[in-house]
Design an enzyme around this catalytic site. Structure first.
Site, mmCIF file in Angstrom:
data_model
loop_
_atom_site.group_PDB
_atom_site.id
_atom_site.type_symbol
_atom_site.label_atom_id
_atom_site.label_comp_id
_atom_site.label_asym_id
_atom_site.label_seq_id
_atom_site.Cartn_x
_atom_site.Cartn_y
_atom_site.Cartn_z
ATOM 1 N N SER A 1 -35.960 -14.748 -5.169
ATOM 2 C CA SER A 1 -37.076 -13.810 -5.322
ATOM 3 C C SER A 1 -36.493 -12.405 -5.467
ATOM 4 O O SER A 1 -35.341 -12.164 -5.066
ATOM 5 C CB SER A 1 -37.953 -13.866 -4.068
ATOM 6 O OG SER A 1 -38.874 -12.794 -4.039
ATOM 7 N N TYR B 1 -39.493 -14.526 5.168
ATOM 8 C CA TYR B 1 -39.344 -14.797 3.726
ATOM 9 C C TYR B 1 -38.128 -14.056 3.172
ATOM 10 O O TYR B 1 -37.315 -14.610 2.435
ATOM 11 C CB TYR B 1 -40.626 -14.358 3.010
ATOM 12 C CG TYR B 1 -40.696 -14.709 1.545
ATOM 13 C CD1 TYR B 1 -41.138 -15.960 1.124
ATOM 14 C CD2 TYR B 1 -40.329 -13.780 0.565
ATOM 15 C CE1 TYR B 1 -41.219 -16.282 -0.236
ATOM 16 C CE2 TYR B 1 -40.403 -14.090 -0.783
ATOM 17 C CZ TYR B 1 -40.856 -15.340 -1.172
ATOM 18 O OH TYR B 1 -40.932 -15.651 -2.515
#
Ligand code: NAD
Length: 261
Positions: free
Chosen positions: A143, A156
């Site tokens: 990401s 995350y």
């Protein structure tokens, strides 16, 4: 560039691929001729039907294998049940948003397990077969949050930074063996999950769809455009192509300029 058919004879496992980016990557790899193993933690008729449809549309073998990526032994069993793989795409992921001091421990553990540890387990299980065949492609879906941070996403962001570190280490351990390991770092991608957030954001901010996308959701994405699952799929296919044989241990951002800021 004409890529069609270049992956025929290869088998690709894509974790977390019954929706969103994983599904987009699986479809693109099937379009290139790879046999496909779809995966998620459910075992519904529609999961198996999705695999059948991809197989029929692209003339490849495609099947669905249930495995829970939060469980290490399930991750390894997925690779065993698939009979190994030539291409491994570690995509399964979840999110939870909370300040670090209030972050629920079970959410932290689940995010670390699904977003990071699963890639360790599947990679460990897949590598011996790749080494025997002298060819392998490991594509980890990290990401923009594998390279930068935002508040309230501690688990995350820790997991995605971890995925980038794991990718580099695996690349070094496999260098010169016909195997590459890379991470794709998407910015905001328009998946069903993200699409579902738009109506709420429109209400909260009292804005129309286009304005809420541009001014709220894509504030950090300079292009002010979502990436698409097809673009992530195309990037994964490129990393599996002969042109990418010496690309290993790196990250490729598909983020509309987010990490250039
Ligand atoms: P999504 O929710 O559509 O897809 C997640 C997939 O993971 C689903 O197929 C789901 O079934 C599967 N999954 C969840 N828990 C699982 C488990 N325990 N075992 C097996 N499968 C499980 O979301 P998405 O947006 O397509 O995200 C896919 C990946 O891309 C994630 O790793 C996410 O972090 C990453 N990503 C997404 C975006 C974005 O904007 N959508 C941006 C950057 C990175």
């Amino acid at each position: 560039m004409q890529l069609s058919g270049q992956l025929s004879g290869k088998t690709a496992i894509v974790t977390g691929s019954n929706s969103g980016i994983g599904l987009g990557v699986a479809v693109e790899l099937a379009r290139q001729g790879a046999d496909i193993v779809l995966n998620s933690f459910t075992d519904r008729a529609e999961d198996h039907a999705l695999a059948e449809r991809i197989g029929a549309e692209h003339g490849v073998k495609a099947r669905y294998i249930k495995a829970d990526m939060s469980v290490g032994e399930d991750c390894r069993a997925l690779v065993r049940q698939a009979g190994g793989c030539d291409i491994l795409v570690n995509n399964a992921g979840i999110q939870h948003v909370a300040p670090v001091e209030d972050f629920p421990v079970e959410k932290w553990n689940a995010i670390l397990a699904i977003n990071l540890s699963s890639a360790f387990h599947t990679t460990a299980a897949a590598l011996p077969g790749m080494r025997e065949r002298g060819w392998g492609r490991i594509v980890n879906i990290a990401s923009a949050h594998g390279l930068t941070a935002s508040p309230f996403k501690s688990a995350y962001i820790a997991a995605k930074h971890g995925v980038v570190g794991l990718t580099k280490t695996v690349a070094l351990e496999t260098a010169g063996q016909g195997i590459t390991a890379n991470a794709i770092c998407p910015g905001y991608v328009l998946t069903p999950l993200v699409e579902a957030q738009i109506p709420d954001q429109m209400k909260v901010h009292d804005m129309d769809r286009e304005t809420v996308i541009r001014e709220v959701m894509l504030l950090r994405q300079p292009s002010r455009q979502f990436a698409t699952v097809e673009e992530i799929g195309g990037t994964a296919a490129f990393l599996c192509s002969p042109a990418a044989a010496q690309i290993t241990g790196t990250t490729i951002s598909v983020d509309g300029g987010w990490t250039a800021l």
